[in-house]
Design a protein around this motif. Structure first.
Motif, PDB file in Angstrom:
ATOM      1  N   GLY A  89     -47.865-111.036 -77.549  1.00  0.00           N
ATOM      2  CA  GLY A  89     -48.542-109.883 -76.970  1.00  0.00           C
ATOM      3  C   GLY A  89     -49.114-108.925 -77.997  1.00  0.00           C
ATOM      4  N   GLY A  90     -48.943-109.168 -79.267  1.00  0.00           N
ATOM      5  CA  GLY A  90     -49.531-108.320 -80.295  1.00  0.00           C
ATOM      6  C   GLY A  90     -48.530-107.691 -81.237  1.00  0.00           C
ATOM      7  N   GLY A  91     -47.246-107.827 -80.971  1.00  0.00           N
ATOM      8  CA  GLY A  91     -46.261-107.314 -81.910  1.00  0.00           C
ATOM      9  C   GLY A  91     -45.021-106.770 -81.225  1.00  0.00           C
ATOM     10  N   LEU A  92     -43.978-106.679 -82.000  1.00  0.00           N
ATOM     11  CA  LEU A  92     -42.719-106.114 -81.524  1.00  0.00           C
ATOM     12  C   LEU A  92     -42.671-104.643 -81.906  1.00  0.00           C
ATOM     13  CD1 LEU A  92     -40.268-108.932 -82.631  1.00  0.00           C
ATOM     14  CD2 LEU A  92     -41.081-108.470 -80.339  1.00  0.00           C
ATOM     15  N   ILE A  93     -42.214-103.824 -80.990  1.00  0.00           N
ATOM     16  CA  ILE A  93     -42.037-102.405 -81.264  1.00  0.00           C
ATOM     17  C   ILE A  93     -40.541-102.162 -81.348  1.00  0.00           C
ATOM     18  CG2 ILE A  93     -42.348-100.073 -80.384  1.00  0.00           C
ATOM     19  CD1 ILE A  93     -44.873-101.114 -78.993  1.00  0.00           C
ATOM     20  N   LYS A  94     -40.100-101.660 -82.502  1.00  0.00           N
ATOM     21  CA  LYS A  94     -38.691-101.354 -82.710  1.00  0.00           C
ATOM     22  C   LYS A  94     -38.546 -99.841 -82.702  1.00  0.00           C
ATOM     23  CE  LYS A  94     -37.844-105.507 -85.387  1.00  0.00           C
ATOM     24  NZ  LYS A  94     -37.311-106.061 -86.635  1.00  0.00           N
ATOM     25  N   GLU A  95     -37.640 -99.338 -81.874  1.00  0.00           N
ATOM     26  CA  GLU A  95     -37.487 -97.902 -81.700  1.00  0.00           C
ATOM     27  C   GLU A  95     -36.041 -97.483 -81.924  1.00  0.00           C
ATOM     28  OE1 GLU A  95     -38.168 -94.537 -78.243  1.00  0.00           O
ATOM     29  OE2 GLU A  95     -38.107 -96.640 -77.697  1.00  0.00           O
ATOM     30  N   THR A  96     -35.886 -96.456 -82.729  1.00  0.00           N
ATOM     31  CA  THR A  96     -34.583 -95.822 -82.884  1.00  0.00           C
ATOM     32  C   THR A  96     -34.749 -94.347 -82.548  1.00  0.00           C
ATOM     33  OG1 THR A  96     -35.008 -95.428 -85.219  1.00  0.00           O
ATOM     34  CG2 THR A  96     -33.723 -97.378 -84.686  1.00  0.00           C
ATOM     35  N   VAL A  97     -33.688 -93.726 -82.080  1.00  0.00           N
ATOM     36  CA  VAL A  97     -33.721 -92.312 -81.718  1.00  0.00           C
ATOM     37  C   VAL A  97     -32.643 -91.604 -82.521  1.00  0.00           C
ATOM     38  CG1 VAL A  97     -33.445 -90.647 -79.850  1.00  0.00           C
ATOM     39  CG2 VAL A  97     -34.543 -92.853 -79.405  1.00  0.00           C
ATOM     40  N   THR A  98     -33.039 -90.529 -83.179  1.00  0.00           N
ATOM     41  CA  THR A  98     -32.097 -89.718 -83.940  1.00  0.00           C
ATOM     42  C   THR A  98     -32.043 -88.337 -83.308  1.00  0.00           C
ATOM     43  OG1 THR A  98     -32.632 -90.899 -85.975  1.00  0.00           O
ATOM     44  CG2 THR A  98     -31.567 -88.760 -86.220  1.00  0.00           C
ATOM     45  N   THR A  99     -30.853 -87.910 -82.952  1.00  0.00           N
ATOM     46  CA  THR A  99     -30.676 -86.588 -82.347  1.00  0.00           C
ATOM     47  C   THR A  99     -30.165 -85.639 -83.422  1.00  0.00           C
ATOM     48  OG1 THR A  99     -30.113 -87.664 -80.273  1.00  0.00           O
ATOM     49  CG2 THR A  99     -29.534 -85.346 -80.488  1.00  0.00           C
ATOM     50  N   MET A 100     -30.804 -84.464 -83.509  1.00  0.00           N
ATOM     51  CA  MET A 100     -30.385 -83.459 -84.484  1.00  0.00           C
ATOM     52  C   MET A 100     -30.702 -82.084 -83.930  1.00  0.00           C
ATOM     53  SD  MET A 100     -33.402 -83.658 -87.402  1.00  0.00           S
ATOM     54  CE  MET A 100     -32.946 -85.266 -87.932  1.00  0.00           C
ATOM     55  N   PRO A 101     -30.057 -81.072 -84.459  1.00  0.00           N
ATOM     56  CA  PRO A 101     -30.355 -79.711 -84.013  1.00  0.00           C
ATOM     57  C   PRO A 101     -31.814 -79.343 -84.325  1.00  0.00           C
ATOM     58  CG  PRO A 101     -28.344 -79.757 -85.322  1.00  0.00           C
ATOM     59  CD  PRO A 101     -28.976 -81.108 -85.426  1.00  0.00           C
ATOM     60  N   GLN A 102     -32.421 -78.538 -83.466  1.00  0.00           N
ATOM     61  CA  GLN A 102     -33.816 -78.139 -83.639  1.00  0.00           C
ATOM     62  C   GLN A 102     -34.038 -77.450 -84.978  1.00  0.00           C
ATOM     63  OE1 GLN A 102     -36.397 -78.765 -81.406  1.00  0.00           O
ATOM     64  NE2 GLN A 102     -37.738 -78.029 -83.026  1.00  0.00           N
ATOM     65  N   SER A 103     -33.078 -76.617 -85.403  1.00  0.00           N
ATOM     66  CA  SER A 103     -33.235 -75.895 -86.672  1.00  0.00           C
ATOM     67  C   SER A 103     -33.309 -76.870 -87.854  1.00  0.00           C
ATOM     68  CB  SER A 103     -32.087 -74.905 -86.866  1.00  0.00           C
ATOM     69  OG  SER A 103     -30.843 -75.594 -86.856  1.00  0.00           O
TER      70      SER A 103
END
Length: 122
Positions: A89-103
C-alpha cells in the motif's frame, strides 16, 4: 470520420514523448542521482546484512536527532509502538506516543531549532 482519425493521431503523438522516457537518466532528475539509483538497484551487488547489523544501523540513524525525537525514533527502530499500513500500500507507518507535562514540551520546543529546508535544485 477523417477529423476523428486526425484527432486520435494527434493525441497519440502528444502522449508519445511521455511514454518514451524509459530510464531515470532520461528524465529531468539529477544525473548523479539517477546513476546512484541505478547502482543501488543492482541487488546482486548488495552485501548481506545480519539482523543485528540492521538493528544497529536503524539505531545509528536516530543518533543525530534532537533529544525530543531520539527516544521515540529508537523505540520505533526496536519494534515498539503501533504499526499500520502495508508495503504494498505504499509503506508502513510506525507510531509511538510520548506523554510529558506541557511545561516540559514547551521548554523542549523552545530549545529545538527547526531543521533547515534545502533550497530547490534547478
Amino acid at each position: 470520420m477523417k477529423k476523428l482519425l486526425t484527432l486520435l493521431a494527434l493525441s497519440g503523438a502528444v502522449a508519445l514523448p511521455a511514454m518514451a522516457q524509459m530510464t531515470p537518466a532520461e528524465t529531468n532528475l539529477d544525473k548523479s542521482a539517477a546513476r546512484m539509483e541505478a547502482r543501488n538497484a543492482r541487488g546482486s551487488q548488495l552485501t548481506a546484512v545480519s539482523p543485528e547489523q540492521a538493528q544497529a544501523n536503524a539505531l545509528r540513524r536516530c543518533a543525530n536527532l534532537p533529544a525530543m525525537y531520539k527516544t521515540d525514533c529508537e523505540a520505533r527502530a526496536q519494534g515498539q509502538g503501533q504499526v499500520s499500513g502495508s508495503v504494498i500500500g505504499g509503506g508502513l507507518i510506525k507510531e509511538t506516543v510520548t506523554t510529558m507535562p506541557q511545561s516540559e514540551l514547551d521548554a523542549m520546543m523552545k530549545s529545538h531549532q527547526p531543521m533547515a529546508v534545502p533550497a530547490p535544485r534547478n
